[in-house]
Design a protein around this motif. Structure first.
Motif, PDB file in Angstrom:
ATOM      1  N   VAL A 225       0.876  -1.168   0.000  1.00  0.00           N
ATOM      2  CA  VAL A 225       0.000   0.000   0.000  1.00  0.00           C
ATOM      3  C   VAL A 225       0.914   1.218   0.000  1.00  0.00           C
ATOM      4  O   VAL A 225       1.641   1.457   0.969  1.00  0.00           O
ATOM      5  CB  VAL A 225      -0.938  -0.003   1.228  1.00  0.00           C
ATOM      6  CG1 VAL A 225      -1.807   1.246   1.235  1.00  0.00           C
ATOM      7  CG2 VAL A 225      -1.789  -1.263   1.231  1.00  0.00           C
ATOM      8  N   LEU A 226       0.875   1.947  -1.113  1.00  0.00           N
ATOM      9  CA  LEU A 226       1.775   3.080  -1.305  1.00  0.00           C
ATOM     10  C   LEU A 226       1.031   4.389  -1.096  1.00  0.00           C
ATOM     11  O   LEU A 226      -0.098   4.550  -1.562  1.00  0.00           O
ATOM     12  CB  LEU A 226       2.367   3.045  -2.713  1.00  0.00           C
ATOM     13  CG  LEU A 226       3.085   1.753  -3.099  1.00  0.00           C
ATOM     14  CD1 LEU A 226       3.568   1.841  -4.542  1.00  0.00           C
ATOM     15  CD2 LEU A 226       4.240   1.468  -2.148  1.00  0.00           C
ATOM     16  N   THR A 227       1.678   5.314  -0.404  1.00  0.00           N
ATOM     17  CA  THR A 227       1.112   6.634  -0.184  1.00  0.00           C
ATOM     18  C   THR A 227       2.077   7.679  -0.718  1.00  0.00           C
ATOM     19  O   THR A 227       3.259   7.699  -0.351  1.00  0.00           O
ATOM     20  CB  THR A 227       0.855   6.884   1.317  1.00  0.00           C
ATOM     21  OG1 THR A 227      -0.002   5.849   1.807  1.00  0.00           O
ATOM     22  CG2 THR A 227       0.205   8.240   1.543  1.00  0.00           C
ATOM     23  N   ALA A 228       1.556   8.521  -1.613  1.00  0.00           N
ATOM     24  CA  ALA A 228       2.333   9.625  -2.191  1.00  0.00           C
ATOM     25  C   ALA A 228       1.893  10.917  -1.513  1.00  0.00           C
ATOM     26  O   ALA A 228       0.720  11.283  -1.567  1.00  0.00           O
ATOM     27  CB  ALA A 228       2.098   9.701  -3.696  1.00  0.00           C
TER      28      ALA A 228
ATOM     29  N   VAL B 295       7.341  15.163  -4.079  1.00  0.00           N
ATOM     30  CA  VAL B 295       6.479  14.050  -3.679  1.00  0.00           C
ATOM     31  C   VAL B 295       7.369  12.941  -3.137  1.00  0.00           C
ATOM     32  O   VAL B 295       8.396  12.621  -3.741  1.00  0.00           O
ATOM     33  CB  VAL B 295       5.676  13.500  -4.878  1.00  0.00           C
ATOM     34  CG1 VAL B 295       4.790  12.343  -4.438  1.00  0.00           C
ATOM     35  CG2 VAL B 295       4.859  14.591  -5.553  1.00  0.00           C
ATOM     36  N   GLU B 296       6.982  12.376  -2.023  1.00  0.00           N
ATOM     37  CA  GLU B 296       7.631  11.167  -1.504  1.00  0.00           C
ATOM     38  C   GLU B 296       6.598  10.054  -1.500  1.00  0.00           C
ATOM     39  O   GLU B 296       5.451  10.268  -1.078  1.00  0.00           O
ATOM     40  CB  GLU B 296       8.166  11.378  -0.086  1.00  0.00           C
ATOM     41  CG  GLU B 296       9.374  12.274  -0.031  1.00  0.00           C
ATOM     42  CD  GLU B 296      10.031  12.288   1.345  1.00  0.00           C
ATOM     43  OE1 GLU B 296       9.492  11.659   2.291  1.00  0.00           O
ATOM     44  OE2 GLU B 296      11.079  12.934   1.471  1.00  0.00           O
ATOM     45  N   ILE B 297       7.016   8.887  -1.971  1.00  0.00           N
ATOM     46  CA  ILE B 297       6.168   7.699  -1.916  1.00  0.00           C
ATOM     47  C   ILE B 297       6.728   6.780  -0.839  1.00  0.00           C
ATOM     48  O   ILE B 297       7.917   6.452  -0.860  1.00  0.00           O
ATOM     49  CB  ILE B 297       6.142   6.962  -3.270  1.00  0.00           C
ATOM     50  CG1 ILE B 297       5.579   7.858  -4.368  1.00  0.00           C
ATOM     51  CG2 ILE B 297       5.329   5.663  -3.154  1.00  0.00           C
ATOM     52  CD1 ILE B 297       5.631   7.239  -5.759  1.00  0.00           C
ATOM     53  N   HIS B 298       5.860   6.374   0.081  1.00  0.00           N
ATOM     54  CA  HIS B 298       6.218   5.432   1.145  1.00  0.00           C
ATOM     55  C   HIS B 298       5.295   4.220   1.082  1.00  0.00           C
ATOM     56  O   HIS B 298       4.142   4.338   0.651  1.00  0.00           O
ATOM     57  CB  HIS B 298       6.075   6.085   2.524  1.00  0.00           C
ATOM     58  CG  HIS B 298       7.109   7.118   2.807  1.00  0.00           C
ATOM     59  ND1 HIS B 298       6.962   8.433   2.432  1.00  0.00           N
ATOM     60  CD2 HIS B 298       8.310   7.040   3.417  1.00  0.00           C
ATOM     61  CE1 HIS B 298       8.039   9.117   2.810  1.00  0.00           C
ATOM     62  NE2 HIS B 298       8.868   8.293   3.415  1.00  0.00           N
ATOM     63  N   ASN B 299       5.793   3.084   1.540  1.00  0.00           N
ATOM     64  CA  ASN B 299       4.941   1.900   1.627  1.00  0.00           C
ATOM     65  C   ASN B 299       4.279   1.843   3.000  1.00  0.00           C
ATOM     66  O   ASN B 299       4.455   2.750   3.831  1.00  0.00           O
ATOM     67  CB  ASN B 299       5.709   0.614   1.281  1.00  0.00           C
ATOM     68  CG  ASN B 299       6.781   0.259   2.290  1.00  0.00           C
ATOM     69  OD1 ASN B 299       6.854   0.801   3.403  1.00  0.00           O
ATOM     70  ND2 ASN B 299       7.641  -0.671   1.916  1.00  0.00           N
ATOM     71  N   GLN B 300       3.564   0.765   3.263  1.00  0.00           N
ATOM     72  CA  GLN B 300       2.807   0.630   4.507  1.00  0.00           C
ATOM     73  C   GLN B 300       3.698   0.532   5.746  1.00  0.00           C
ATOM     74  O   GLN B 300       3.232   0.729   6.867  1.00  0.00           O
ATOM     75  CB  GLN B 300       1.842  -0.576   4.438  1.00  0.00           C
ATOM     76  CG  GLN B 300       2.515  -1.928   4.355  1.00  0.00           C
ATOM     77  CD  GLN B 300       2.930  -2.336   2.934  1.00  0.00           C
ATOM     78  OE1 GLN B 300       2.883  -1.545   1.995  1.00  0.00           O
ATOM     79  NE2 GLN B 300       3.352  -3.588   2.787  1.00  0.00           N
ATOM     80  N   GLN B 301       4.987   0.232   5.571  1.00  0.00           N
ATOM     81  CA  GLN B 301       5.926   0.232   6.702  1.00  0.00           C
ATOM     82  C   GLN B 301       6.671   1.564   6.820  1.00  0.00           C
ATOM     83  O   GLN B 301       7.666   1.659   7.531  1.00  0.00           O
ATOM     84  CB  GLN B 301       6.942  -0.907   6.550  1.00  0.00           C
ATOM     85  CG  GLN B 301       6.411  -2.260   6.953  1.00  0.00           C
ATOM     86  CD  GLN B 301       6.177  -3.152   5.736  1.00  0.00           C
ATOM     87  OE1 GLN B 301       6.757  -2.961   4.688  1.00  0.00           O
ATOM     88  NE2 GLN B 301       5.319  -4.130   5.893  1.00  0.00           N
ATOM     89  N   ASP B 302       6.202   2.572   6.076  1.00  0.00           N
ATOM     90  CA  ASP B 302       6.805   3.904   6.040  1.00  0.00           C
ATOM     91  C   ASP B 302       8.206   3.893   5.428  1.00  0.00           C
ATOM     92  O   ASP B 302       9.007   4.785   5.678  1.00  0.00           O
ATOM     93  CB  ASP B 302       6.821   4.555   7.429  1.00  0.00           C
ATOM     94  CG  ASP B 302       6.904   6.076   7.332  1.00  0.00           C
ATOM     95  OD1 ASP B 302       6.374   6.646   6.350  1.00  0.00           O
ATOM     96  OD2 ASP B 302       7.522   6.699   8.217  1.00  0.00           O
ATOM     97  N   GLN B 303       8.511   2.884   4.612  1.00  0.00           N
ATOM     98  CA  GLN B 303       9.783   2.823   3.889  1.00  0.00           C
ATOM     99  C   GLN B 303       9.683   3.716   2.658  1.00  0.00           C
ATOM    100  O   GLN B 303       8.702   3.648   1.910  1.00  0.00           O
ATOM    101  CB  GLN B 303      10.091   1.391   3.467  1.00  0.00           C
ATOM    102  CG  GLN B 303      11.389   1.272   2.681  1.00  0.00           C
ATOM    103  CD  GLN B 303      11.618  -0.137   2.140  1.00  0.00           C
ATOM    104  OE1 GLN B 303      10.703  -0.954   2.071  1.00  0.00           O
ATOM    105  NE2 GLN B 303      12.847  -0.404   1.757  1.00  0.00           N
ATOM    106  N   LEU B 304      10.690   4.546   2.446  1.00  0.00           N
ATOM    107  CA  LEU B 304      10.737   5.416   1.279  1.00  0.00           C
ATOM    108  C   LEU B 304      10.938   4.579   0.016  1.00  0.00           C
ATOM    109  O   LEU B 304      11.896   3.808  -0.077  1.00  0.00           O
ATOM    110  CB  LEU B 304      11.862   6.444   1.428  1.00  0.00           C
ATOM    111  CG  LEU B 304      12.005   7.461   0.298  1.00  0.00           C
ATOM    112  CD1 LEU B 304      10.760   8.352   0.198  1.00  0.00           C
ATOM    113  CD2 LEU B 304      13.248   8.317   0.526  1.00  0.00           C
TER     114      LEU B 304
END
Length: 154
Positions: free
Chosen positions: A103-106, A122-131
């Protein structure tokens, strides 16, 4: 001069309405299952789950989908002022792979805005808050409005 709290609230409401209107018209973003989570003046947050059709030959998310996610967040952020704005140029750095089911959040933030141009990160992180990726977009404002004049103050 207006009340700063009221002015800020009006700005946020306008930003939300502009982003919502654009999202409703954005078939590409909707087709990929992206959700607009947040918008404020010069900011937005968009979420997307990596699906099987988004994987490339090495079974990681194709960079084009990551770019599209970041570009959508950029578009919503730079169009929060009811002034149609397009990408003048964009770049992306891929930091880590994304996998099916991630689950990616931009998250997009305006860095500068003046005249007809603006700069957004813009930064995209995954569900573990990994960049996962870092994107930079430069915007160009054109004439017109996103919301029709009769709907601006609704």
């Amino acid at each position: 001069m207006g009340n700063n709290t009221t002015d800020t609230q009006v700005d946020v409401e306008l930003a939300e309405r502009c982003a919502k209107a654009l999202y409703e018209r954005d078939m590409a973003t909707q087709h990929l299952g992206m959700a607009l989570l947040f918008s404020a003046p010069g900011q937005s947050k968009v979420r997307m789950t990596v699906q099987d059709f988004m994987l490339q030959g090495l079974k990681t998310c194709h960079g084009g989908y990551l770019f599209t996610l970041a570009d959508s967040a950029f578009a919503f952020a730079c169009n929060t002022y009811n002034q149609p704005t397009f990408a003048l140029g964009c770049s992306i750095d891929y930091v880590a792979p994304a996998f099916e089911g991630d689950v990616l959040t931009a998250s997009c933030h305006e860095k500068s805005r003046g005249g007809r141009t603006g700069n957004y990160d813009v930064e995209i992180h995954n569900q573990q808050d990994q960049l996962i990726a870092i994107f930079h977009g430069k915007s160009y404002r054109v004439k017109g409005e996103i919301l029709s004049q009769e709907n601006v103050n609704d």
